[in-house]
Design an enzyme around this catalytic site. Structure first.
Site, PDB file in Angstrom:
ATOM      1  N   GLU A 164       0.835  -1.207   0.000  1.00 39.51           N
ATOM      2  CA  GLU A 164       0.000   0.000   0.000  1.00 39.51           C
ATOM      3  C   GLU A 164       0.867   1.253   0.000  1.00 39.51           C
ATOM      4  O   GLU A 164       0.542   2.248  -0.663  1.00 39.51           O
ATOM      5  CB  GLU A 164      -0.921  -0.008   1.224  1.00 39.51           C
ATOM      6  CG  GLU A 164      -2.003  -1.079   1.167  1.00 39.51           C
ATOM      7  CD  GLU A 164      -2.795  -1.192   2.458  1.00 39.51           C
ATOM      8  OE1 GLU A 164      -2.386  -0.548   3.465  1.00 39.51           O
ATOM      9  OE2 GLU A 164      -3.801  -1.927   2.485  1.00 39.51           O
TER      10      GLU A 164
ATOM     11  N   SER B  67      19.314  -8.675  -7.791  1.00 39.89           N
ATOM     12  CA  SER B  67      18.229  -8.633  -8.779  1.00 39.89           C
ATOM     13  C   SER B  67      18.352  -9.658  -9.914  1.00 39.89           C
ATOM     14  O   SER B  67      17.359 -10.282 -10.289  1.00 39.89           O
ATOM     15  CB  SER B  67      18.113  -7.232  -9.380  1.00 39.89           C
ATOM     16  OG  SER B  67      17.660  -6.309  -8.432  1.00 39.89           O
TER      17      SER B  67
ATOM     18  N   HIS C  57       3.373 -10.328  -9.523  1.00 40.19           N
ATOM     19  CA  HIS C  57       4.802 -10.603  -9.418  1.00 40.19           C
ATOM     20  C   HIS C  57       5.493  -9.508  -8.602  1.00 40.19           C
ATOM     21  O   HIS C  57       6.336  -9.780  -7.756  1.00 40.19           O
ATOM     22  CB  HIS C  57       5.446 -10.701 -10.797  1.00 40.19           C
ATOM     23  CG  HIS C  57       6.929 -10.851 -10.741  1.00 40.19           C
ATOM     24  ND1 HIS C  57       7.555 -12.034 -10.409  1.00 40.19           N
ATOM     25  CD2 HIS C  57       7.933  -9.951 -10.940  1.00 40.19           C
ATOM     26  CE1 HIS C  57       8.866 -11.865 -10.422  1.00 40.19           C
ATOM     27  NE2 HIS C  57       9.120 -10.613 -10.726  1.00 40.19           N
ATOM     28  N   SER C  58       5.126  -8.273  -8.875  1.00 39.37           N
ATOM     29  CA  SER C  58       5.658  -7.124  -8.147  1.00 39.37           C
ATOM     30  C   SER C  58       4.710  -5.957  -8.388  1.00 39.37           C
ATOM     31  O   SER C  58       3.668  -6.102  -9.036  1.00 39.37           O
ATOM     32  CB  SER C  58       7.067  -6.763  -8.648  1.00 39.37           C
ATOM     33  OG  SER C  58       6.999  -6.185  -9.950  1.00 39.37           O
TER      34      SER C  58
END
Length: 396
Positions: free
Chosen positions: A73, A159, A288-289
């Site tokens: 959020e 990453s 996923h993101s």
């Protein structure tokens, strides 16, 4: 009688019948499970968990769920640049962590913050990293959710996909040489198994007999690419046999099954000095993101069905309740406390100033080379020339 001969590639027996190995077995490898969808044990034979450990496991799963919700959020409010949740995969995070020793070294992907929660990483430490302030151990140089902690034997998240796998094998070989009573554990998704690093790592680990446990979260999707477009084999578990790695498939939404499988895998890895591959079947309920909208490539009703009917928290809680170890009042108090802690941590993290600009250029070279000195000067000149384009709170 068939003649057997030792070739450099291995001992074989000859046959006059030409026969190709089938591309895939007709039967899928079975999946280890302890609790059914209603939280009932399917057998009395499973790794027993004490009340203390079980309650901590559930509390940590709830903590992870709340943390993901609030940080997600916050990103949507523009307070964070990026976030990624573990919704639907909480059991893999927490149950695997519970089965390990604090001395075991963890090389995560990016969906394992639950391992840090279990090991004692605080809400404030999570918030500091996500906001990249001066209290962040990475000095603000990594994007959010790229946690790392020397104290908790948790390598910093990287990453690029699957690069942690060969690194984990190297670390495990180091542990082996030091004769430590520990192993290395590394996590990756089904998409990671499509990388060359995965295959090199399994072979490397098998040949070097490294005490490393590979844990694959097979949730069926590599962002938007389904497993059907990644491989034709029976998932990930069968790949272990090809490289000589002992393997097991487990229900990743069953906390007790994950705990038992990882506990056994750890014991074998250390006692027998060998790698183990664990394929945990699960479902990524969240996107996923924050850069992804999963409803574009999978039905919303499918997501909702997994979220409700096969929720790993709900299943584990039913088992805990039957043992009389938790009630509604306990959970309500837990959720309220976690939420308050996290909201306070976010407020503190937001008020904490950013790392000084010079930290962008330190910690690589003993003496800063001329090209980096030039880049630092250029950056400072640019900020001075265009102050309106840079946050006022950035120490220069």
């Amino acid at each position: 009688m068939f003649q057997s001969v030792d070739f450099p590639g291995g001992r074989v027996a000859f046959t006059s019948e030409m026969s190709f190995i089938a591309e895939s077995s007709e039967k899928r490898v079975k999946c280890y499970r302890v609790l059914d969808d209603n939280g009932h044990p399917m057998s009395s034979r499973f790794e027993q968990v004490s009340k203390e450990v079980a309650v901590k496991m559930y509390s940590s799963m709830v903590t992870l769920q709340i943390m993901d919700t609030i940080f997600y959020e916050a990103q949507r409010q523009g307070r964070l640049s990026f976030y990624l949740t573990s919704n639907g995969e909480e059991a893999i995070n927490i149950a695997s962590a519970a089965a390990l020793s604090p001395d075991d070294v963890v090389l995560p992907q990016y969906r394992e913050p639950g391992v840090l929660i279990w090991r004692g990483f605080t809400m404030q430490e999570f918030a500091n990293q996500c906001f990249g302030n001066k209290a962040d151990y990475g000095k603000g140089r990594q994007m959010p959710i790229h946690y790392g902690s020397n104290k908790h034997n948790y390598f910093t998240v990287s990453s690029p996909i699957a690069t942690q796998l060969p690194q984990a094998v190297g670390a495990a070989y180091s542990v082996k040489m030091d004769r430590r009573d520990a192993c290395v554990v590394t996590y990756f998704g089904d998409g990671g198994s499509s990388e060359g690093d995965f295959h090199a790592s399994l072979n490397f680990a098998a040949v070097m007999e490294a005490p490393v446990v590979f844990i694959c979260r097979n949730n069926g999707w590599a962002i938007s690419t389904p497993t059907s477009e990644q491989f034709r084999s029976d998932g990930i578990v069968v790949k272990g046999q090809a490289y000589g790695v002992r393997s097991i498939r487990v229900d990743g939404n069953d906390a007790l099954a994950v705990y038992g499988a990882i506990h056994a895998a750890r014991e074998m890895a250390i006692r027998e000095q060998r790698p183990i591959l664990v394929e945990a079947l699960t479902y990524r309920v969240g996107h996923h993101s924050t850069s992804d909208d999963s409803t574009k490539y999978r039905p919303a009703d499918e997501i909702q069905r997994w979220k409700i009917s096969r929720n790993p928290l709900a299943r584990f809680r039913k088992w805990i309740e039957r043992n009389g170890w938790l009630n509604d009042e306990d959970e309500s108090e837990l959720r309220d406390n976690v939420r308050k802690q996290l909201l306070h941590a976010i407020q503190v993290a937001e008020r904490t100033e950013k790392p000084p600009l010079e930290d962008l250029f330190t910690d690589v070279y003993d003496h800063l080379p001329s090209n980096l000195q030039e880049q630092e000067k250029l950056l400072r000149d640019t900020i001075e020339k265009h102050p309106q384009d840079y946050p006022a709170g950035v120490p220069v």
